[in-house]
Motif scaffolding. Sequence first.
Motif, PDB file in Angstrom:
ATOM      1  N   LEU A  79       3.713  10.935  -2.216  1.00 57.30           N
ATOM      2  CA  LEU A  79       4.126  11.513  -0.932  1.00 57.30           C
ATOM      3  C   LEU A  79       5.570  11.992  -0.925  1.00 57.30           C
ATOM      4  O   LEU A  79       5.876  13.013  -0.323  1.00 57.30           O
ATOM      5  CB  LEU A  79       3.939  10.483   0.185  1.00 57.30           C
ATOM      6  N   PHE A 104       5.983  15.313  -2.398  1.00 58.35           N
ATOM      7  CA  PHE A 104       5.233  16.245  -1.572  1.00 58.35           C
ATOM      8  C   PHE A 104       6.054  16.668  -0.362  1.00 58.35           C
ATOM      9  O   PHE A 104       6.221  17.857  -0.085  1.00 58.35           O
ATOM     10  CB  PHE A 104       3.918  15.593  -1.128  1.00 58.35           C
ATOM     11  N   PHE A 105       6.600  15.674   0.345  1.00 62.47           N
ATOM     12  CA  PHE A 105       7.375  16.027   1.535  1.00 62.47           C
ATOM     13  C   PHE A 105       8.668  16.742   1.156  1.00 62.47           C
ATOM     14  O   PHE A 105       9.133  17.621   1.883  1.00 62.47           O
ATOM     15  CB  PHE A 105       7.647  14.791   2.386  1.00 62.47           C
ATOM     16  N   ILE A 156       1.349   4.854  -2.757  1.00 69.06           N
ATOM     17  CA  ILE A 156       1.184   6.242  -2.340  1.00 69.06           C
ATOM     18  C   ILE A 156       2.525   6.982  -2.344  1.00 69.06           C
ATOM     19  O   ILE A 156       2.572   8.195  -2.446  1.00 69.06           O
ATOM     20  CB  ILE A 156       0.499   6.282  -0.951  1.00 69.06           C
ATOM     21  N   VAL A 196      -5.496   0.916  -4.129  1.00 67.75           N
ATOM     22  CA  VAL A 196      -5.628   1.229  -2.710  1.00 67.75           C
ATOM     23  C   VAL A 196      -6.720   2.276  -2.565  1.00 67.75           C
ATOM     24  O   VAL A 196      -6.878   3.171  -3.403  1.00 67.75           O
ATOM     25  CB  VAL A 196      -4.280   1.702  -2.117  1.00 67.75           C
ATOM     26  N   GLN A 197      -7.566   2.095  -1.550  1.00 72.63           N
ATOM     27  CA  GLN A 197      -8.657   3.039  -1.320  1.00 72.63           C
ATOM     28  C   GLN A 197      -8.207   4.034  -0.265  1.00 72.63           C
ATOM     29  O   GLN A 197      -8.027   3.679   0.889  1.00 72.63           O
ATOM     30  CB  GLN A 197      -9.915   2.311  -0.824  1.00 72.63           C
ATOM     31  N   GLY A 223      -8.205   6.526   2.583  1.00 71.27           N
ATOM     32  CA  GLY A 223      -9.110   6.766   3.701  1.00 71.27           C
ATOM     33  C   GLY A 223     -10.038   5.606   3.980  1.00 71.27           C
ATOM     34  O   GLY A 223     -10.974   5.728   4.749  1.00 71.27           O
ATOM     35  N   HIS A 224      -9.776   4.452   3.339  1.00 68.84           N
ATOM     36  CA  HIS A 224     -10.562   3.255   3.602  1.00 68.84           C
ATOM     37  C   HIS A 224     -12.021   3.428   3.197  1.00 68.84           C
ATOM     38  O   HIS A 224     -12.895   2.737   3.719  1.00 68.84           O
ATOM     39  CB  HIS A 224     -10.463   2.854   5.080  1.00 68.84           C
ATOM     40  N   VAL A 257      -8.004  17.203 -10.457  1.00 68.68           N
ATOM     41  CA  VAL A 257      -7.265  17.881  -9.389  1.00 68.68           C
ATOM     42  C   VAL A 257      -5.757  17.757  -9.614  1.00 68.68           C
ATOM     43  O   VAL A 257      -5.013  18.729  -9.498  1.00 68.68           O
ATOM     44  CB  VAL A 257      -7.672  17.312  -8.017  1.00 68.68           C
ATOM     45  N   VAL A 263       7.645  20.281   0.688  1.00 73.77           N
ATOM     46  CA  VAL A 263       7.402  20.948   1.971  1.00 73.77           C
ATOM     47  C   VAL A 263       8.728  21.276   2.649  1.00 73.77           C
ATOM     48  O   VAL A 263       8.934  22.393   3.150  1.00 73.77           O
ATOM     49  CB  VAL A 263       6.533  20.049   2.876  1.00 73.77           C
ATOM     50  N   ARG A 310       0.833  -1.191   0.000  1.00 74.28           N
ATOM     51  CA  ARG A 310       0.000   0.000   0.000  1.00 74.28           C
ATOM     52  C   ARG A 310       0.871   1.245   0.000  1.00 74.28           C
ATOM     53  O   ARG A 310       0.543   2.236  -0.626  1.00 74.28           O
ATOM     54  CB  ARG A 310      -0.870   0.015   1.253  1.00 74.28           C
ATOM     55  N   LEU A 311       1.961   1.156   0.707  1.00 76.00           N
ATOM     56  CA  LEU A 311       2.851   2.307   0.803  1.00 76.00           C
ATOM     57  C   LEU A 311       3.457   2.622  -0.560  1.00 76.00           C
ATOM     58  O   LEU A 311       3.636   3.770  -0.919  1.00 76.00           O
ATOM     59  CB  LEU A 311       3.938   2.005   1.826  1.00 76.00           C
TER      60      LEU A 311
END
Lengths: 137, 115, 497
Positions: free
Chosen positions: C10, C13-14, C6, C59-60, C62-63, C134, C17, C2-3
């Motif tokens: 991510l 993104f990090f 994403i 992967v969904q 937020g579940h 988006v 930031v 799952r990681l």
Amino acid sequence: MISLILRTATHFLFTIMLQFSLFLLLRGHNEPGGGFVAGLMAAGGFALYTIAYDVAATRQALRVDPRTLIAVGLAIAAGSGLLSLMKGSPFMTGEWGHLRLPYLERLNIGTPLLFDTGVYLTVIGVTLMIILSLAEE
Amino acid sequence: MEMLLSLVIGGLYAAGFYLMLRRSLAKLIIGLSLLSNATNLLIFTAGGLTRAEPPLVPRGADRPTGPFADPLPQAMILTAIVIGFGVLAFALVLAYRAYQTTGSEDLDAMKETDR
Amino acid sequence: MRLLLIAPILIPFFAAVAALTAWRRRPLQRAFGIAGSVGLLLAAAGLFESVRHHGIQSVQIGHWPAPFGITLVADLFSAVMVLTAGVVGAAVAFYSLGSLDPERESFGYHPLVQILLMGVCGAFLTGDIFNLYVWFEVMLMASFVLLALGGERAQMEGALKYVTLNLISSALFLAAVGILYGVAGTLNMADLSRKLPEVPSGLVTTLAMLFLVAFGIKAAVFPLFFWLPASYHVPPVTVTALFSGLLTKVGVYALIRIFTLLFVHDTGYTHPLLLAIAGMTMVTGVLGAVAQIDFRRLLSFHIVSQIGYLLMGLGLFTPLALAGTVFFMVHVIFSKAALFLVSGVVCRIAGTYDLKKLGGLYRTAPGLSLLFLIPALSLAGMPPLSGFVAKLALIEAGLATAQYAVVAVALGVSILTLFSMMKIWTEAFWKNPPEPERPREEKSAAPRLLIAPISALAILIIILGLAAGPLMEIAAQAAEQLLHPEGYVESVLGGIQ
């Protein structure tokens, strides 16, 4: 333009708007409200302050650079999603905890509130960055 | 009601495109914002117009009581408005800078990169 | 697992930031930029391996169960695209260390590049069509600022055109999404793929055309490409390389995704249209390129003509053709990025992009001219380089389906591509340098930081050509998944039915 009336009114309005923005942020938990409107409300307060005084005064009142606010806000928002990953659920799953405080019923707090706080800070940062840089032109 | 909104949407698109075809930089920006507003209205209309309550669960119940409005088009519009707001703010700054560097707000004066 | 899905979103993104907090501290920003790009590359490689071995993954977020929440899906095509984006991102990140002026670097270049990469990877991985919008906007916002960063006059003009056209395209895209939701009641692409057959076919075709125009502007296909040559040559060369490698290709990716997954109800109407657009795109692009005498403008027109080949595979709509498109996509992203990076080095050595004023680079920089020849010949389709393999597959597929017209166009355009590449070669590298109008500043040899990423891309192009067999196998698998979307739908909605 310096307006005594506006400045005096701003002293009251500014605090009220900031408090109201916090109220909106917390209310967004179960009812209309949330980080985005709350952030706009807070930024509106600072915009009012900019009109009554000037950009330098606002920056001083804000204490941190808007860019830092954006970065911190984004990090908090994404970080709130990461917490659920550690528990093995997919990214951004809401995780809930309970808090027992004196004089209060059971208080539920969870990662959605954390996410909203991140959004709140980001919105303040972005809006103020736009307003301040336009006002400085 | 759908008919009326459709006419408004059509009018907004027409006005937006008309303004964008003008040579003025400021009208271009106004045209862009009309375009995004027309699109938001279009989503709203296409998502179905109902006289219903907001999709909120009242205290004590476990589902909305009575008919409720579809929250998804509203969420989409909200997202689109936020994005449109950001893009418009950037476009404004860009137009202002372009006006400063070229000294003109006539789009026909900005043909250097086309050659 | 799952990681891994994403992570490509991510990590940039990090990194963005982190770079944002290090405002005006150049070394720190650089470190975060490099870390983000390299991290993305590693994560993308991991994702690719995982998808190759375990099939389509989803992967969904937020579940929330599938048709309601946002889904991230990686099939082999997505994984290949993310990996390619990672490679280009890393190459450009290293290149920009040596080429960018400090002013742009301290004004947020690195965080913006990371946000751009995040948007691109998000667009490749999302399984929800509104979410795709988006990610497009995230990517566009970053690209707007990157294009205008520096504030030169040409940049302002180019940026205005780019911003306007892209905003129109976004408005059309959004309108199409809104109507799609109105008729189908869902935005999850896998769910749409199940529900669209129940919608009246005429309405679906209309929607398909609306999407075609919206993505067509972003992908710069005929007749909607005019903004690209007007804006791509104005920003610093690293930005152009990144744009040429990734932005239009996201448009093409979206076209391929919707015309294999959603709009396959009336292939007799839509796909010949795509094929016609493909042919026209190739021809107009290459004719525009032949007429140019500016290094970067010439390459910009070539982006357009190569988009035609990508659409050709989609229009033919056979397993071999789609495999060819997937292979071509990887090939063209590497080749174009490498060519733009070479043009940057040329400008650094000779001080201009004007082919008339260039010359003699073969003598002063023999290594560089080799690095130019590899992607240039690959783009023209010379064996044994990657372009040859990709074009061979497309042309074979065209012959197999008896689409002789588009095959003839593809072959003719290849020759013109070769001609314009040879024009750059003779003008910039081979001919004697023209009399310098003013004494040259000291000729600086290209620093290693600039040469290394180009060499890496050139090596990848050669590998793509030499190891064509096994790589084509992967492309064929990806095409198989695209042509049979049941696997995709099953992976997303699997547990629900």
